[in-house]
Structure formats: structure tokens, C-alpha cells
Design a protein around this motif. Structure first.
Motif, PDB file in Angstrom:
ATOM      1  N   ARG A  89      -5.893   8.749   5.110  1.00  0.00           N
ATOM      2  CA  ARG A  89      -5.930   7.904   3.911  1.00  0.00           C
ATOM      3  C   ARG A  89      -4.594   7.263   3.573  1.00  0.00           C
ATOM      4  N   ALA A  90      -3.487   7.944   3.869  1.00  0.00           N
ATOM      5  CA  ALA A  90      -2.182   7.353   3.582  1.00  0.00           C
ATOM      6  C   ALA A  90      -1.950   6.080   4.374  1.00  0.00           C
ATOM      7  N   SER A 145       2.999  13.264  -1.288  1.00  0.00           N
ATOM      8  CA  SER A 145       3.587  14.365  -0.521  1.00  0.00           C
ATOM      9  C   SER A 145       3.261  14.248   0.963  1.00  0.00           C
ATOM     10  N   GLU A 146       2.158  13.564   1.311  1.00  0.00           N
ATOM     11  CA  GLU A 146       1.805  13.389   2.712  1.00  0.00           C
ATOM     12  C   GLU A 146       2.788  12.472   3.440  1.00  0.00           C
ATOM     13  N   LEU A 147       3.437  11.579   2.693  1.00  0.00           N
ATOM     14  CA  LEU A 147       4.355  10.614   3.303  1.00  0.00           C
ATOM     15  C   LEU A 147       5.775  11.141   3.423  1.00  0.00           C
ATOM     16  N   GLY A 148       6.074  12.271   2.773  1.00  0.00           N
ATOM     17  CA  GLY A 148       7.386  12.883   2.923  1.00  0.00           C
ATOM     18  C   GLY A 148       8.468  12.253   2.062  1.00  0.00           C
ATOM     19  N   PRO A 149       9.737  12.620   2.332  1.00  0.00           N
ATOM     20  CA  PRO A 149      10.866  12.188   1.489  1.00  0.00           C
ATOM     21  C   PRO A 149      11.330  10.762   1.797  1.00  0.00           C
ATOM     22  N   THR A 155       0.826  -1.212   0.000  1.00  0.00           N
ATOM     23  CA  THR A 155       0.000   0.000   0.000  1.00  0.00           C
ATOM     24  C   THR A 155       0.859   1.260   0.000  1.00  0.00           C
ATOM     25  N   LEU A 156       1.861   1.311   0.860  1.00  0.00           N
ATOM     26  CA  LEU A 156       2.685   2.517   0.953  1.00  0.00           C
ATOM     27  C   LEU A 156       3.446   2.766  -0.342  1.00  0.00           C
ATOM     28  N   GLN A 157       3.928   1.710  -0.967  1.00  0.00           N
ATOM     29  CA  GLN A 157       4.622   1.899  -2.243  1.00  0.00           C
ATOM     30  C   GLN A 157       3.668   2.401  -3.321  1.00  0.00           C
ATOM     31  N   ARG A 158       2.433   1.906  -3.297  1.00  0.00           N
ATOM     32  CA  ARG A 158       1.441   2.418  -4.256  1.00  0.00           C
ATOM     33  C   ARG A 158       1.192   3.899  -4.018  1.00  0.00           C
ATOM     34  N   ASN A 159       1.050   4.295  -2.749  1.00  0.00           N
ATOM     35  CA  ASN A 159       0.841   5.706  -2.442  1.00  0.00           C
ATOM     36  C   ASN A 159       1.992   6.578  -2.918  1.00  0.00           C
ATOM     37  N   LEU A 160       3.188   6.015  -2.921  1.00  0.00           N
ATOM     38  CA  LEU A 160       4.371   6.780  -3.307  1.00  0.00           C
ATOM     39  C   LEU A 160       4.595   6.823  -4.818  1.00  0.00           C
ATOM     40  N   LEU A 197       4.855  11.709   9.995  1.00  0.00           N
ATOM     41  CA  LEU A 197       4.462  10.421   9.407  1.00  0.00           C
ATOM     42  C   LEU A 197       3.302   9.764  10.156  1.00  0.00           C
ATOM     43  N   THR A 198       3.376   9.680  11.477  1.00  0.00           N
ATOM     44  CA  THR A 198       2.318   8.980  12.212  1.00  0.00           C
ATOM     45  C   THR A 198       0.968   9.635  11.970  1.00  0.00           C
ATOM     46  N   ALA A 199       0.949  10.970  11.962  1.00  0.00           N
ATOM     47  CA  ALA A 199      -0.306  11.676  11.687  1.00  0.00           C
ATOM     48  C   ALA A 199      -0.801  11.387  10.274  1.00  0.00           C
ATOM     49  N   ALA A 200       0.106  11.303   9.321  1.00  0.00           N
ATOM     50  CA  ALA A 200      -0.303  10.982   7.945  1.00  0.00           C
ATOM     51  C   ALA A 200      -0.908   9.593   7.864  1.00  0.00           C
ATOM     52  N   LEU A 201      -0.351   8.651   8.638  1.00  0.00           N
ATOM     53  CA  LEU A 201      -0.844   7.275   8.616  1.00  0.00           C
ATOM     54  C   LEU A 201      -2.128   7.108   9.413  1.00  0.00           C
ATOM     55  N   ALA A 202      -2.611   8.199  10.025  1.00  0.00           N
ATOM     56  CA  ALA A 202      -3.907   8.189  10.708  1.00  0.00           C
ATOM     57  C   ALA A 202      -5.018   8.670   9.782  1.00  0.00           C
TER      58      ALA A 202
END
Length: 542
Positions: A180-181, A146-150, A132-137, A173-178
Motif C-alpha cells: 500500500r505504501a 512507519s513502513e517508509l522508515g526515517p 503520494t509518498l509525502q501524504r503517506n508520511l 523500502l522496496t518491499a514497502a513500496l510493493a
């Protein structure tokens, strides 16, 4: 359709003449009511709950979605690594605990639950999170990148551990993962559906997707594979699209729907007196604003282009617009004092709020006209603002239209259906647009994706090296005071350039029926999402 309201009509919209509004009254204290608890009351096992939804969601795809109303539905079917509680604290959901971060801030280790399964039977594990995270990136058109950062890389060294490595530290990051990311999608469904995942979303959640009837409804049903199935009471939830606030209120009164979101401030005082209606209300992390198109010529996520209009090229004109808006008077007149003026992306109750982030441009139409004259444009300066065609949105737009006359503007209103307006905003098919953002607990979620060059939600096409540097510096910083100072500086830059002119913050006002048997277990927090995953019909009366 474009609408120009004359002064005489504006007067009927609670405005006097072309500028003055009702005398501003002090905002009353509004006590947050974030949920109706089940407590010790017995509940029914089963039942079909209907929620009146105020707008059509966009695609039910966590990677690309930009609609608040999609978050309502996805909250029931697609759990996240983290969530927030009623107090805005970050808490684990599919993660087993909060992350651990290396001393240099470059490595974030996330423990994940073992045992959950997706609605299609696929096991949930760290590898699924990585997918999922790779798809988001990497997915073209991703609003999450951009929500997941560099991010440098994401790995799963074992089934219960995810490791995210960064090029530079990234505190949010933790807030982003709370949000859709952090919604984890079934890798089996992703492989089968690809970019069509939103038509058949499959996640870990208390409910699973059943069907969607466009412009009408979305239905989800209880998932027997859910790891906490014994905590889920309803058989189904149907999200019925009702864009008219009066119709939502009428259906709530009649009991035809059991929950209704985004009740209008025009209705809420009367609804509060209804014996068969309960109300939840809470402040917001987000904002409503006017966004100007400065360079969104190819769609969001693409390098900005050039738009050769004075509105797009001369910040004095946008500053003049901001100075022409009497935010407090608008809130008082249009929303019966239920909402609050806002001038930045940082909510006042945030840890990161400062005097700089709370500073509001003074209402000064004389200075606004002076700026327009200095810019060398013909007065009144004319431009078109697209807005949602709902009654409250049009009421605000018409009040804005009348208010900015004194500052030298002639504003034309373009009413657009909500989902079409989202598409126009993304593609750049607008001169100015009035829309909002439901907000995130960390200010990075309210700023980076909207203000960073080429970011996924940068609808303005805004590009400022100074703003880019401040966004990155605030995300790298770990000390809350330092981050707050940096966000204050960013607000100052944004108020200088005005790609976005912030107007007000809503209160999330949600109604629910107390008619026998009544419902409970409904929650709504400052992230704007109405939560129904543990809702239930009461057994044996109210």
C-alpha cells in the motif's frame, strides 16, 4: 455480545473435555498452486466477473487502510511502484527498474515509468509519486509512515526519477513500496477529495472504481486509459461481500460467483472433489495472533497510555497465556491440518528465518498456572477477547477458550463484525483481540508498524526501547544474515513481553469456477492478495 462456552459445548467443537483435542496428525505436504494460467487457450473479450469477498473492506485509501480485503480491490485499481511475483521476488510495476542505493545507504533513487496516466487522465510522473509518498508520511492517521522508515525528504529531480533521502539507512523500502505504501494516487483526485479519497479512489490500474454499496458490493470497470489495456480482458469485476464461508462455497458451486476467497478448511476437502471447482492455495507471509492492549488508550499512532490491569501491566500473565495454548493441537482440530502453527512474525521460508525466530513456547499449562500464582492474581484469571464473528474465527476462539482453562484462564469471547473489529483494534477499545496480518515479504513489514512505539499499526500500545532499537537496527542493516540475527533477537524480546501472542499461519485458499466457460488468469501469492487484473473468461469451452 459476549460468549462463555462451557466445557460440554467445547467438546462438541472437536475438543474432548476442557483441554485435550483430537490426536495431532502430521501436517500433510501442501503443494502451492498460485495461479491458473490462460496459456494458449482463447479467451473472451469482455465479461462481468463476480468474486465472493469474505469481509467488508475498510476505506479504499492506501494511506490509512488496514484490511486485507481492501488490498484485493485496490490491486485491480491502484498499481504500485513494485510488486512481488509468485516466488516472492520484488519486481517493478510503476517503477521502471529496481532502485539504486548510494554506498552510504542514505539515498535511494527510483526510476519510474513514463507514459501511464491515472484513471482521471492526469499524467503519471515522478512528481505524482512524491505527492503520494509525502501524504503517506504526513497525513494524520497514516498507517504507512512507519513502513517508509526515517525519511529525510522525497524529491523528483526530473519526471522519470524519484529520490528518497534517509536520516539513517532503511533496507526494507522496496518491499514497502510493493504494497500500500507504493500505491500511487492521482494528485488531482487527492487535491479534490482530500481525506475523502477512499470514497472515490483514482489511481493507475487495469480497472477503475465505479461504485460501492456498503455491506453488499464494490464494482470496478476496465480503464481504457490503462497503459497495458490490451492485456485486460474483463469489462467489470464485482466484489460481492459474503462473510459466511458456507455461502461463498455454495455460490461457487452454483456458478453464481466465479471466484471466492478464504475458503474454509472445513469445506476445502469436499470442494477439491467438485468437478466444476478449481482451487488455488499458497502459504502466507503473515500470521494470526492474539493482541493484548497494554497501552492503546488514545488510538494507534499516539503515545501509549497506561492501562491498570494485571493483563496489561504484568508480562507473566501474558506469558502464561502463551504457555496455555497448544498451537499444533489447535491447528489440527480447528483447521483440519490445513494451517501451520506460528510463534513469530518471521515466516519459516523467509531469508530472515532463524532458530530464534522459529522457536515456539512449549505448551505447559502447569507452568502457566505457576506464573499466574506468582503474579498474585485470582484463579481462574478472567479477561475478554474480541474476535470476528465468522464461523472459522468463532471456532478458533472457542477452542482457545477451552484450551487455556488448564493454564488457569477463564476467557470470555466477544464476537464482532469484521469492519467494526478493525475500528475497535485501532481505537484501543479492547482488552484482547484475535486478528491477523496477511504478511509482507520483508519482516520489517510484519514487525515495525506493530511493535515500534507509537507506530501506525501498534494496536497493543506496546512500548519497549529494546524492541525499538532492534527494529531500527534490522532496518538499517544491509547484510541478510545480520538482519536475520537481529529479527531473531526481536522475536526473543517479543516472546518475553508478549504484547502479541502468535498462533498460526493460514494458507490462502481461493476457489474458482471451471464451469463452461470457466475462468483463468487468476493468481494468489503469499502476500494474501487474490489478483484478478488479467483474469478472463475462456472462449469456446474449458
Amino acid at each position: 455480545m459476549k460468549v462463555r462456552v462451557p466445557c460440554s459445548l467445547a467438546a462438541l467443537l472437536l475438543l474432548t473435555g476442557c483441554v485435550a483435542v483430537q490426536p495431532v496428525q502430521p501436517a500433510p505436504d501442501r503443494e502451492d498452486v498460485t495461479g491458473v494460467a490462460i496459456g494458449s487457450r482463447p479467451v473472451a473479450d469482455g465479461g462481468d466477473l463476480v468474486m465472493a469477498l469474505s469481509a467488508e473492506p475498510d476505506k479504499l485509501d492506501p494511506t490509512t487502510s488496514s484490511s486485507l480485503y481492501t488490498r484485493y480491490v485496490m490491486n485491480a485499481v491502484c498499481e504500485k511502484l513494485y510488486d512481488i511475483d509468485a516466488d516472492g521476488n520484488l519486481v517493478p510495476q510503476l517503477a521502471a527498474a529496481l532502485p539504486t542505493i548510494s554506498p552510504d545507504g542514505l539515498t535511494v533513487t527510483i526510476p519510474v515509468r513514463t507514459g501511464p496516466v491515472f484513471a482521471d487522465g492526469t499524467p503519471f510522473d515522478a512528481a505524482a509519486v512524491v505527492t503520494t509518498l509525502q501524504r503517506n508520511l504526513t497525513l494524520e492517521g497514516s498507517s504507512r509512515k512507519s513502513e517508509l522508515g526515517p525519511v529525510a525528504d522525497v524529491t523528483a529531480p526530473d519526471p522519470a526519477t524519484v529520490v528518497v533521502r534517509y536520516k539513517t539507512p532503511f533496507s526494507p523500502l522496496t518491499a514497502a513500496l510493493a504494497d500500500r505504501a507504493g500505491m500511487i494516487m492521482s494528485p488531482t483526485a487527492l487535491a479534490a477529495e482530500g481525506t475523502n479519497f477512499g470514497a472515490h479512489p483514482v489511481c493507475v490500474g487495469p480497472f477503475k472504481f465505479v461504485e460501492r454499496v456498503p455491506q453488499t458490493s464494490i464494482t470496478v470497470e476496465r480503464d481504457p486509459l490503462y497503459y497495458a489495456a490490451d492485456e485486460v480482458h474483463l469489462d467489470t469485476i464485482t466484489y460481492r461481500i459474503m462473510t459466511d464461508a458456507n455461502i461463498r462455497a455454495a455460490n461457487l458451486r452454483s456458478g453464481d460467483v466465479q471466484v471466492a476467497d478464504s475458503l474454509s478448511p472445513q469445506d476445502v476437502d469436499a470442494l477439491a472433489q467438485e468437478k466444476d471447482v478449481g482451487l488455488l492455495q499458497t502459504g502466507s507471509f503473515g500470521y494470526q495472533a492474539v493482541t493484548f492492549n497494554l497501552g492503546n488508550t488514545e488510538g494507534t499512532g499516539k503515545p501509549p497510555g497506561r492501562i491498570d490491569t494485571p493483563l496489561a501491566t504484568d508480562p507473566r500473565i501474558r506469558e502464561a497465556f502463551s504457555l496455555s495454548v497448544d498451537r499444533t493441537a489447535l491447528v489440527n482440530s480447528v483447521f483440519n491440518n490445513w494451517y501451520e502453527p506460528a510463534c513469530s512474525f518471521v515466516p519459516p521460508d523467509s531469508t530472515y528465518s532463524t532458530e530464534a525466530s522459529e522457536a515456539c513456547p512449549t505448551y505447559d499449562p502447569a507452568r502457566a498456572k505457576q506464573l499466574l500464582t506468582e503474579a498474585g492474581v485470582e484463579l481462574p484469571y478472567r479477561f475478554t477477547m474480541a474476535t470476528s464473528n465468522t464461523a472459522d474465527s468463532l471456532r478458533l476462539a472457542q477452542a482457545l477458550q477451552a484450551s487455556v482453562v488448564a493454564g488457569g484462564f477463564d476467557l470470555t469471547i466477544q464476537p464482532v463484525e469484521y469492519s467494526t473489529l478493525l475500528d475497535q483494534q485501532t481505537s484501543g477499545d479492547f482488552e484482547a483481540v484475535q486478528l491477523g496480518w496477511s504478511g509482507r515479504v520483508d519482516p520489517n513489514g510484519n514487525s515495525a508498524s506493530f511493535l515500534s512505539t507509537g507506530a501506525g499499526n501498534n494496536y497493543s500500545g506496546y512500548s519497549s526501547p529494546e524492541a525499538d532499537d532492534l527494529v531500527k537496527a534490522a532496518a538499517r542493516a544491509t547484510d541478510p544474515a545480520q538482519r536475520a540475527e537481529l529479527y531473531g533477537k526481536l522475536v526473543t524480546v517479543v516472546q518475553r513481553d508478549n504484547p502479541i501472542v502468535y498462533l498460526y499461519r493460514q494458507r490462502s485458499i481461493t476457489g474458482y469456477t471451471t464451469q463452461d466457460p470457466g475462468v483463468a488468469g487468476i493468481e494468489t501469492y503469499a502476500d494474501g492478495v487474490v489478483r484478478l487484473s488479467r483474469a478472463a473468461f475462456l472462449a469456446g469451452g474449458k
